[in-house]
Scaffold this motif. Structure first.
Motif, short mmCIF file in Angstrom:
data_model
loop_
_atom_site.label_atom_id
_atom_site.label_comp_id
_atom_site.label_asym_id
_atom_site.label_seq_id
_atom_site.Cartn_x
_atom_site.Cartn_y
_atom_site.Cartn_z
N ILE A 290 0.82 -1.17 -0.07
CA ILE A 290 0.11 -0.07 -0.06
C ILE A 290 0.78 1.33 -0.21
O ILE A 290 0.47 2.28 -0.67
CB ILE A 290 -1.15 0.03 1.14
N GLU A 291 1.86 1.03 0.79
CA GLU A 291 2.78 2.44 0.87
C GLU A 291 3.54 2.74 -0.28
O GLU A 291 3.83 3.77 -0.98
CB GLU A 291 3.79 2.19 2.23
N LYS A 348 -7.84 0.10 -1.55
CA LYS A 348 -9.03 -0.25 -1.01
C LYS A 348 -9.11 -1.97 -0.88
O LYS A 348 -9.71 -2.41 0.09
CB LYS A 348 -10.31 0.38 -1.33
N LEU A 349 -9.07 -2.34 -2.02
CA LEU A 349 -9.13 -3.72 -2.35
C LEU A 349 -8.30 -4.47 -1.44
O LEU A 349 -8.49 -5.62 -0.60
CB LEU A 349 -8.76 -4.12 -3.75
N ILE A 350 -6.95 -4.02 -1.11
CA ILE A 350 -5.87 -4.74 -0.12
C ILE A 350 -6.25 -4.39 1.19
O ILE A 350 -6.31 -5.17 2.13
CB ILE A 350 -4.58 -4.05 -0.49
N GLU A 351 -6.77 -3.24 1.40
CA GLU A 351 -7.26 -3.07 2.89
C GLU A 351 -8.38 -3.97 3.17
O GLU A 351 -8.54 -4.30 4.37
CB GLU A 351 -7.52 -1.35 3.09
N GLU A 352 -9.35 -4.06 2.40
CA GLU A 352 -10.42 -4.98 2.69
C GLU A 352 -10.00 -6.42 2.92
O GLU A 352 -10.32 -7.18 3.85
CB GLU A 352 -11.49 -4.75 1.71
N PHE A 353 -8.89 -6.78 2.06
CA PHE A 353 -8.59 -8.19 2.36
C PHE A 353 -7.85 -8.12 3.66
O PHE A 353 -8.12 -9.29 4.42
CB PHE A 353 -7.67 -8.33 1.17
N ILE A 354 -7.09 -7.30 4.16
CA ILE A 354 -6.42 -7.26 5.33
C ILE A 354 -7.43 -7.30 6.42
O ILE A 354 -7.26 -7.85 7.61
CB ILE A 354 -5.63 -6.09 5.60
#
Length: 361
Positions: A290-291, A348-354
């Protein structure tokens, strides 16, 4: 000249003489040296030793990517792929090495820009598809490569390009050769952008100009010059293979019918029990991604176009690895009402996965 000064001059001359014997000392390594550092070891294969193949059930699978239409299936049947050579320039002409045998049974997937074939050992070769110069892939970074081709291509590759261009009488063929070599440099540049930021998460890859050979019904081989790359094959699963769709998101009636969206959830028992510590490590690595995505968008105006099929989690270690990604100019993306910044669609896709890991409980 005083004796002490004479002795000092003798020593200094010896030092300069030694230094000049090794002109690379003290100089910053070139782009390609850094890019290929360690690849000889990473991609070394002893052909005299028969490695145990990774079971097919342990390989990353995306059945959608594997499927082809009827015309494509007929083409693959009529013109089956045979092998790929790495082509370079030696002895004042084209030179073939690194024979990579392939077959129809070795085909394991396709993306937007490449076909993927498994090698007889635990590696894959990825063969570039033919694309038009108008494709969004060929944006500002492609122009950067075109302005500095000697930075992104090896000397023997530039010599090969010039040699092949001299062999053809048609300007269109010369332009096509130029385009393919620029694309090879572009693939290296995309790879380097991520590899320099998160080196441990990016799968080591060697890029080269290849000759793909297809057999034909009339026994005359079909030969295509195309950029290729080679990677070690890792056991693991695509990101989407770890998700379950059990909660549909509410949209309008048309979107629900034709473009349904689902909340991502992580099935921690699908591939065995995953410890909390491993989930935390995956979450940390995703946050690093993400960063990097934010940095490329804010500082370089580039969108890191990462999708579920570009990410695998290895088995049995459960480590995050990224491969076959591309970077696009941010102005090519239309902002949405929810995400005015285009990179947020990926973030946001990655954040939701986390969040689906439920590590805060």
């Amino acid at each position: 000249m005083p004796e002490g000064e004479s002795r000092f001059k003798t020593i200094k001359d010896k030092v300069f003489s030694l230094w000049n014997q090794y002109p690379r000392w003290g100089k910053i390594p070139q782009f390609l040296e850094l890019l290929e550092k360690g690849l000889d070891k990473e991609l070394f294969h002893d052909h005299e030793k028969q490695a145990i193949p990774i079971p097919i059930e342990d390989l990353p699978v995306d059945e959608v990517l594997r499927q082809s239409g009827s015309l494509r299936k007929f083409y693959e049947w009529a013109f089956p792929v045979s092998h790929v050579f790495r082509i370079t320039h030696r002895y004042n002409r084209e030179y073939l090495d690194n024979f990579l045998p392939l077959s129809q049974q070795d085909y394991i997937g396709r993306g937007s820009y490449k076909f993927v074939y498994k090698l007889p050992w635990n590696q894959v070769v990825k063969i570039g598809k033919s694309k038009l110069p108008s494709d969004a892939l060929f944006g500002s970074l492609f122009k950067q490569v075109g302005r500095n081709m000697d930075q992104f291509l090896k000397k023997e590759e530039i010599d090969l390009k010039n040699y092949l261009q001299k062999q053809t009488i048609f300007e269109s063929n010369r332009d096509e050769i130029e385009f393919k070599f620029k694309r090879l440099g572009l693939e290296r540049l995309h790879y380097w952008k991520l590899k320099s930021l998160i080196p441990d998460l990016v799968i080591p890859t060697r890029f080269f100009m290849g000759l793909r050979i297809r057999n034909t019904p009339w026994k005359v081989p079909s030969i295509t010059l195309t950029p290729c790359d080679q990677q070690t094959l890792l056991p693991g699963k695509h990101l989407k293979e770890f998700t379950i769709r059990n909660e549909k998101l509410d949209q309008n009636a048309i979107l629900d019918k034709f473009f349904p969206k689902w909340k991502l959830n992580f099935d921690t028992h699908r591939f065995g029990i995953i410890s909390r510590s491993k989930l935390k490590k995956i979450a940390v690595d995703f946050n690093r991604v993400i960063e990097v995505t934010k940095f490329l968008a804010e500082e370089e105006k580039l969108i890191f176009d990462v999708h579920a099929e570009n990410i695998i989690i290895t088995l049995p270690d459960f480590e995050l690895k990224i491969f076959d990604f591309h970077l696009f100019d941010d102005f090519l993306y239309e902002p949405s009402e929810e995400n005015p910044n285009p990179e947020m669609d990926h973030i946001k896709l990655i954040e939701e996965f986390i969040r689906s890991f439920e590590l805060d409980k």
